[in-house]
Design a protein around this motif. Sequence first.
Motif, PDB file in Angstrom:
ATOM      1  N   CYS A 345       9.443  -1.305  -8.776  1.00  0.00           N
ATOM      2  CA  CYS A 345      10.454  -1.729  -7.802  1.00  0.00           C
ATOM      3  C   CYS A 345       9.848  -1.591  -6.407  1.00  0.00           C
ATOM      4  CB  CYS A 345      11.708  -0.866  -7.922  1.00  0.00           C
ATOM      5  SG  CYS A 345      12.609  -1.069  -9.467  1.00  0.00           S
ATOM      6  N   LEU A 346       9.854  -2.674  -5.646  1.00  0.00           N
ATOM      7  CA  LEU A 346       9.136  -2.732  -4.377  1.00  0.00           C
ATOM      8  C   LEU A 346      10.087  -2.782  -3.189  1.00  0.00           C
ATOM      9  CD1 LEU A 346       6.621  -5.422  -5.624  1.00  0.00           C
ATOM     10  CD2 LEU A 346       6.043  -3.029  -5.165  1.00  0.00           C
ATOM     11  N   SER A 347       9.618  -2.307  -2.047  1.00  0.00           N
ATOM     12  CA  SER A 347      10.428  -2.311  -0.831  1.00  0.00           C
ATOM     13  C   SER A 347      10.337  -3.628  -0.071  1.00  0.00           C
ATOM     14  CB  SER A 347      10.003  -1.162   0.089  1.00  0.00           C
ATOM     15  OG  SER A 347       8.639  -1.327   0.487  1.00  0.00           O
ATOM     16  N   ALA A 348       9.366  -4.473  -0.424  1.00  0.00           N
ATOM     17  CA  ALA A 348       9.139  -5.735   0.283  1.00  0.00           C
ATOM     18  C   ALA A 348       8.304  -6.645  -0.613  1.00  0.00           C
ATOM     19  CB  ALA A 348       8.436  -5.473   1.617  1.00  0.00           C
ATOM     20  N   PRO A 349       8.195  -7.930  -0.248  1.00  0.00           N
ATOM     21  CA  PRO A 349       7.325  -8.821  -1.040  1.00  0.00           C
ATOM     22  C   PRO A 349       5.886  -8.326  -1.059  1.00  0.00           C
ATOM     23  CG  PRO A 349       8.729 -10.075   0.452  1.00  0.00           C
ATOM     24  CD  PRO A 349       8.893  -8.643   0.836  1.00  0.00           C
ATOM     25  N   ALA A 350       5.210  -8.560  -2.194  1.00  0.00           N
ATOM     26  CA  ALA A 350       3.821  -8.117  -2.339  1.00  0.00           C
ATOM     27  C   ALA A 350       3.020  -9.183  -3.067  1.00  0.00           C
ATOM     28  CB  ALA A 350       3.755  -6.797  -3.100  1.00  0.00           C
ATOM     29  N   GLU A 351       1.759  -9.288  -2.742  1.00  0.00           N
ATOM     30  CA  GLU A 351       0.880 -10.283  -3.340  1.00  0.00           C
ATOM     31  C   GLU A 351       0.262  -9.749  -4.632  1.00  0.00           C
ATOM     32  OE1 GLU A 351      -0.023 -13.441  -2.685  1.00  0.00           O
ATOM     33  OE2 GLU A 351       1.496 -13.537  -1.101  1.00  0.00           O
ATOM     34  N   PRO A 352       0.340 -10.523  -5.724  1.00  0.00           N
ATOM     35  CA  PRO A 352      -0.411 -10.128  -6.920  1.00  0.00           C
ATOM     36  C   PRO A 352      -1.890  -9.945  -6.583  1.00  0.00           C
ATOM     37  CG  PRO A 352       1.120 -11.895  -7.443  1.00  0.00           C
ATOM     38  CD  PRO A 352       1.147 -11.742  -5.944  1.00  0.00           C
ATOM     39  N   GLY A 353      -2.474  -8.938  -7.137  1.00  0.00           N
ATOM     40  CA  GLY A 353      -3.853  -8.579  -6.802  1.00  0.00           C
ATOM     41  C   GLY A 353      -3.929  -7.437  -5.802  1.00  0.00           C
ATOM     42  N   SER A 354      -2.803  -7.105  -5.167  1.00  0.00           N
ATOM     43  CA  SER A 354      -2.791  -6.003  -4.203  1.00  0.00           C
ATOM     44  C   SER A 354      -3.081  -4.680  -4.907  1.00  0.00           C
ATOM     45  CB  SER A 354      -1.426  -5.908  -3.510  1.00  0.00           C
ATOM     46  OG  SER A 354      -1.135  -7.070  -2.778  1.00  0.00           O
ATOM     47  N   PRO A 355      -3.818  -3.786  -4.247  1.00  0.00           N
ATOM     48  CA  PRO A 355      -4.102  -2.482  -4.867  1.00  0.00           C
ATOM     49  C   PRO A 355      -2.848  -1.610  -4.914  1.00  0.00           C
ATOM     50  CG  PRO A 355      -4.911  -2.533  -2.615  1.00  0.00           C
ATOM     51  CD  PRO A 355      -4.455  -3.930  -2.929  1.00  0.00           C
ATOM     52  N   ILE A 356      -2.777  -0.778  -5.940  1.00  0.00           N
ATOM     53  CA  ILE A 356      -1.732   0.241  -6.049  1.00  0.00           C
ATOM     54  C   ILE A 356      -2.387   1.570  -5.704  1.00  0.00           C
ATOM     55  CG2 ILE A 356      -0.117   1.390  -7.605  1.00  0.00           C
ATOM     56  CD1 ILE A 356      -0.014  -1.247  -9.208  1.00  0.00           C
ATOM     57  N   ILE A 357      -1.787   2.296  -4.765  1.00  0.00           N
ATOM     58  CA  ILE A 357      -2.439   3.461  -4.175  1.00  0.00           C
ATOM     59  C   ILE A 357      -1.565   4.703  -4.343  1.00  0.00           C
ATOM     60  CG2 ILE A 357      -3.318   4.448  -2.013  1.00  0.00           C
ATOM     61  CD1 ILE A 357      -3.784   1.501  -1.108  1.00  0.00           C
ATOM     62  N   VAL A 358      -2.179   5.817  -4.691  1.00  0.00           N
ATOM     63  CA  VAL A 358      -1.525   7.121  -4.759  1.00  0.00           C
ATOM     64  C   VAL A 358      -2.403   8.127  -4.007  1.00  0.00           C
ATOM     65  CG1 VAL A 358      -0.772   9.011  -6.256  1.00  0.00           C
ATOM     66  CG2 VAL A 358      -0.337   6.649  -6.929  1.00  0.00           C
ATOM     67  N   ASP A 359      -1.828   8.812  -3.033  1.00  0.00           N
ATOM     68  CA  ASP A 359      -2.564   9.817  -2.241  1.00  0.00           C
ATOM     69  C   ASP A 359      -3.838   9.246  -1.647  1.00  0.00           C
ATOM     70  OD1 ASP A 359      -0.644  11.724  -2.827  1.00  0.00           O
ATOM     71  OD2 ASP A 359      -1.698  12.405  -4.629  1.00  0.00           O
ATOM     72  N   GLY A 360      -3.730   7.999  -1.149  1.00  0.00           N
ATOM     73  CA  GLY A 360      -4.855   7.361  -0.492  1.00  0.00           C
ATOM     74  C   GLY A 360      -5.922   6.825  -1.414  1.00  0.00           C
TER      75      GLY A 360
END
Length: 425
Positions: A345-360
């Motif tokens: 569940c996202l807060s805004a539109p996002a592009e497929p291929g975007s990285p998913i980041i946790v703690d930088g």
Amino acid sequence: MAATSSTATTHLIVGSTSRLHNTRTTKFFQNGVVLTQKKTLSLRRRRSASIPPTAVLPFDLSPPPIDHDLLETVKSEGAKISGEGIVETFGNDGEALDAADNGVAAVDLSHFGRIRVSGDDRIQFLHNQSTANFEILREGQGCDTVFVTPTARTIDIAHAWIMKNAVILVVSPLTCSSITEMLNKYVFFADKVEIQDITKQTCLFVVVGPKSNQVMRDLNLGDLVGEAYGTHRHYSVNGMPITVGVGNVISEEGFSLLMSPAAAGSVWETLLSQGAVPMGSNAWEKLRIIKGRPAPGKELTNEFNVLEAGLWNSISLDKGCYKGQETISRLITYDGLKQRLWGICLSAPAEPGSPIIVDGKKVGKLTSYTLGRKESDHFGLGYIKRKDALGGDTVTVGDNIVGTVVEVPFLARQSPPLLSKSSSS
């Protein structure tokens, strides 16, 4: 006694042969007999006390005469059609998605691929070329199976129907040609196997939503309600064969209908007359993502293996050797899954291929995105390393889009074997 009706109605006549009559013309009732002034759709299933229902009508999908008026039919209902002949929208995407949740929707998936595998060796051939156990299936049953590379990277999920003379595979429009070519490549001289792309000789509709069962009952097809996923039976529409099966591409609920193009227009109108809301491919793609069904070119690619995609229900863990089997066995034995597919569940539109980041740190990649049912809702699918996030955790997608990791229906119903505690994460 006589009565008339000027709107689309349905009448069930009980006798030795069950029939559904549907028409948009005037009907008269005289002594229990329905008389119509225009062409009537008859959906008929012959019954015999001595012949099993699934064997009543030998159905081998020989190419029928082409009389394809379906596109004209849907155009008259406001459909927008792409240059490739795909029904994109009926201008009612919100209503159609609501029907999929709370009522019933009908979707034309005729652009999806249909492959016919025939010949005496067809079962053993598919058993060796894909992940499911075809040898335990019987005529009238079905399953999902996955075509993978030798290293178990995913190509596509196929829905298979076991018929009397052939196996019918429903695959993505993106992979139909490549899978047909691949299968033909593995047919050797002595193999009694024939591979045929029958996409243009057939049409495919699916019915989705909690009221799908009632539609089937109203069409006198209630004998399929409650049957196992993949169960299918053969009927007749104006003398032309139609196969109706339990489940659809994204759910074990609902139904799929495979038919001649000549019968498609009548069948489509009949579904709508029963209250089904038409859904185009744009809304269908949105529904696919929300339900969490992986798709080729997005979640099913050379980057990810079949277990990371979560396709456990399509994999036999105890059948003999098949393509990709050694890799799959090693991944399970040594708990080698490094990532898995989640909903986000996202807060805004996002592009497929975007990285998913946790703690930088990059821990995954977004593979699909759609606007939710509300304009303020945003939803995606993505692969995330198992050790870095679980359901309910917060991640960052791209530069600054906040995401919450959630389970999705399609993946939630998969049944992985009992592995170590960490492997269920």
